[in-house]
Scaffold this active site. Structure first.
Site, short mmCIF file in Angstrom:
data_model
loop_
_atom_site.label_atom_id
_atom_site.label_comp_id
_atom_site.label_asym_id
_atom_site.label_seq_id
_atom_site.Cartn_x
_atom_site.Cartn_y
_atom_site.Cartn_z
N GLY A 44 -4.01 10.21 -17.33
CA GLY A 44 -4.51 9.67 -18.60
C GLY A 44 -3.47 9.72 -19.69
N CYS A 45 -2.93 10.90 -19.92
CA CYS A 45 -1.95 11.01 -21.00
C CYS A 45 -1.22 12.32 -20.92
CB CYS A 45 -2.62 10.88 -22.35
SG CYS A 45 -3.40 12.38 -22.88
N VAL A 46 -0.38 12.58 -21.91
CA VAL A 46 0.45 13.77 -21.87
C VAL A 46 0.32 14.57 -23.15
CG1 VAL A 46 2.16 13.09 -20.20
CG2 VAL A 46 2.30 12.22 -22.52
N THR A 71 -4.71 17.87 -22.36
CA THR A 71 -4.23 17.21 -21.15
C THR A 71 -3.73 18.18 -20.08
OG1 THR A 71 -2.11 17.01 -22.23
CG2 THR A 71 -3.58 15.13 -22.36
#
Lengths: 102, 408
Positions: free
Chosen positions: A100-102, B198
Site C-alpha cells: 500500500g505505502c511506505v 505501514t
C-alpha cells in the site's frame, strides 16, 4: 478441486509464493475461496492486467495502478472484487500482497 | 553556456540549486530554480497551526531569502516539460533549454478527486492541514468545537509524511483533554491501512498509543464519497462514518506536467532508480524528495539524507563516470504523541523502525519508539535546524541508516 492446488505453495496470509505456479483454473479456484463464484470477462480484464504488470515489476499493482491501467472505476472495482479489491485480485492472480505505502 | 535547471524551490530544490552553484563553473553553467510560489512553507509546522501553537511567521518565509547567490530564481508555473527536447516552457511564455534537470516539485493534495469532498462542507466542517490555508482555517473550527464526532480520514496512500495524521490525532486528544471536553468527543481515525501505520513494529507501538487514548481506528477504509448534506463519509465497501468535524488528508499527487511529459507514474511521481535517483526514462533528469516515486516516506528528513547522494551522482554523470552513491531509503521522523511528548522512528528501504537510541547508539539522547519529552524537544528544535540547512549551513547527521544499537 483441491488437487489443483496441492502442489502450490502459499504464505501465511494466503498469497501464492511462486507466481509461475499460477493457472487460470487456479484463479477460478482461488476466486471461489474469496467468495466470487464466477469470473466474468470484466474480472478477467483486471486479473490479466495484474498478471502482466505484476510479473513485469515483481510487485502486485496498487488499487490506483489498476484503475488507471484498466480504465475501470474504483466503484466498479469494488463491485467486482468486494471489500479489498487490490488484495483480492493479487491473491487470485497468484501475486504477492500489494504494498500500500511506505 | 550550459543550464542546470531545478523545478521547485522547496526543501530539495533550494538545497540542490545551492550545492550546484557552489561547484559548477559560473563561466560555463547557469543554475536556475523555478517555483510557482514566492513563499516557502515549513510544512512540518502545519501540524501545530490548528492548535494555535505556531503562527504564520513560524512557518512562512520568502523563498528569495533562501536562494543562494549565483542562482537565478524564476517565479512561474511550469506549462510544459518536453524531456526529449530538453526543454521547459513556463506559463509566462519563457522557454528554458536545459542540460540537466532536477525535478523537486513535491506533492499536493487533491480533494476534488473524492466525490463530494469539496461540496458544501469544505472549510465549513471539513478541513485539511496539508496546506497553510487549510491549517489556518482549521484553527478556529477546533477552538469552537465543543464535542461530537471528530473524524480524521486518509483518503489514499501514499501521502506526504505518513505519520502526520497520527500526530494530529494525538495533539487533538491532548487539546480536547486540556479543554475539559475530551469525554464529549469521539475521535475516529479512518485509514485505508490495516492498522495505525505501514511498518509492523511501529504500527503495533502506535496502535497501542491510540488504544490507550481511546481513539477508534476504522481500518481498511477506502473513502469513496462524502455527503455534506448528511455529514457522512462513506467507503467503497459501503461503510458510513458520521462526523461533526472532519479532517481529511485528500489524495496526494505530483505535478500534472510530469504525467503529461511521460516521466511520471499513475500519481505523477517521477519514475527514478531508487538508489541513484536518476530518471529511468532520461539520463539527464533526476527527481528528489516528494516528487520521486521511490518507496520511501515523503518527508523532509528523507530529502536531507538523499541530497548528498544525488548531488554526487549528478557530478559523476557530468564527468562521464559511473555513479557510485546509493541512497538507502533512510527516513527519520519525530512523532508528536501529545502532552509534550514524542516518539521517534528511524528506518530505510529494508529495515523497519526498531527500538534503540538516536543519533548515538545506546546513548541517544533520543529514544527510538519510546515516548519521551526529550523527543518532543527534538521535534521542536528541528525547525531551527531546518532553517539553518535551508540557508546552506551543513548539519552533521549521518546520511546512511545504521543498525548499531538497535533491537530487532
Amino acid at each position: 478441486m483441491s488437487d489443483l492446488v496441492k502442489d502450490v505453495a502459499f504464505n501465511a496470509e494466503g498469497y501464492m509464493i511462486d507466481a509461475k505456479q499460477w493457472s487460470r483454473e487456479i484463479a477460478e479456484f482461488l476466486a471461489k475461496l474469496e467468495g466470487i463464484e464466477v469470473l466474468t470477462p470484466d474480472h478477467w480484464k483486471i486479473i490479466d492486467f495484474c498478471r502482466t504488470t505484476g510479473l513485469a515489476s515483481g510487485k502486485a499493482p496498487t488499487l490506483r495502478q489498476i484503475t488507471v491501467g484498466t480504465g475501470i472505476s474504483t466503484k466498479d472495482l469494488f463491485a467486482l472484487f468486494p471489500k479489498g479489491p487490490a488484495k483480492k485480485v493479487a491473491k487470485i492472480a497468484g501475486l504477492g500482497k500489494p504494498e500500500g505505502c511506505v | 553556456m550550459k543550464t542546470f535547471l531545478v523545478l521547485g524551490a522547496g526543501t530539495a530544490g533550494i538545497m540542490m540549486a545551492r550545492k550546484m552553484s557552489r561547484v559548477l563553473d559560473a563561466k560555463q553553467w547557469k543554475v536556475i530554480v523555478v517555483d510557482k510560489n514566492e513563499q516557502h512553507f515549513y510544512q512540518p509546522g502545519f501540524l501545530f497551526i490548528p492548535f494555535g501553537y505556531y503562527k504564520k511567521d513560524d512557518v512562512v518565509k520568502p523563498i528569495r531569502s533562501f536562494v543562494a547567490k549565483g542562482v537565478e530564481y524564476v517565479v512561474a508555473e511550469v506549462e510544459q516539460l518536453e524531456p526529449a527536447e530538453n526543454r521547459v516552457t513556463l506559463a509566462n511564455g519563457r522557454v528554458i533549454n536545459y542540460d540537466y534537470l532536477v525535478v523537486a516539485t513535491g506533492t499536493d493534495i487533491h480533494p476534488e478527486e473524492t466525490e463530494g469532498l469539496k461540496d458544501g462542507g469544505w472549510r465549513q466542517n471539513i478541513f485539511d492541514f496539508y496546506t497553510y490555508e487549510g491549517a489556518a482555517a482549521l484553527a478556529p473550527a477546533i477552538s469552537n468545537f465543543n464535542g461530537g464526532r471528530f473524524v480524521v480520514n486518509v483518503v489514499e496512500n501514499p501521502i506526504k509524511c505518513p505519520v502526520a495524521p497520527l500526530e494530529f490525532i494525538f495533539l487533538a486528544d491532548a487539546y480536547f483533554t486540556r479543554k475539559g471536553i475530551r469525554d464529549k468527543v469521539d475521535i475516529i481515525f479512518a485509514t485505508p491501512l490495516p492498522g495505525a501505520f505501514t511498518k509492523p513494529v511501529a504500527s503495533a507501538t502506535l496502535g497501542k498509543i491510540l488504544e490507550r487514548k481511546h481513539i477508534h481506528v476504522e481500518a481498511e477504509f477506502n473513502a469513496g464519497m462524502v455527503d455534506s448534506s448528511r455529514n457522512v463519509l462513506a467507503s467503497y465497501d459501503e461503510r458510513e462514518i458520521p462526523y461533526d468535524l472532519m479532517v481529511s488528508i485528500p489524495l496526494n499527487k505530483g505535478a500534472s506536467f510530469l504525467g503529461a511529459a511521460g516521466i511520471g507514474d499513475e500519481l505523477n511521481y517521477v519514475r527514478v532508480d531508487k538508489e541513484t535517483l536518476q530518471s529511468t526514462d532520461y539520463e539527464n533528469i533526476w527527481a528528489l524528495g516528494d516528487a520521486a516515486n521511490i518507496p520511501a516516506s515523503k518527508a523532509g528528513a528523507v530529502i536531507h539524507f538523499q541530497m548528498e547522494k544525488a548531488f554526487k551522482n549528478i557530478l559523476q554523470h557530468m564527468a562521464g563516470q559511473p555513479m557510485t552513491h546509493h541512497f538507502d531509503g533512510h527516513a527519520l521522523c519525530y512523532i508528536e504523541t501529545g502532552f509534550e511528548k514524542a516518539t521517534l522512528i528511524d528506518f530505510d528501504y529494508t529495515h523497519e523502525p526498531l527500538r534503540g537510541k538516536y543519533p548515538v547508539p545506546v546513548v541517544g539522547p533520543f529514544d527510538l519508539l519510546g515516548e519521551t519529552t526529550i523527543n518532543h524537544w527534538g521535534k521542536l528544535a528541528f525547525r531551527y535546524i531546518y532553517y539553518l540547512m535551508m540557508h546552506g549551513i551543513e548539519v552533521p547527521l549521518p546520511s546512511d541508516f545504521s543498525m548499531a544499537g538497535k533491537k530487532p
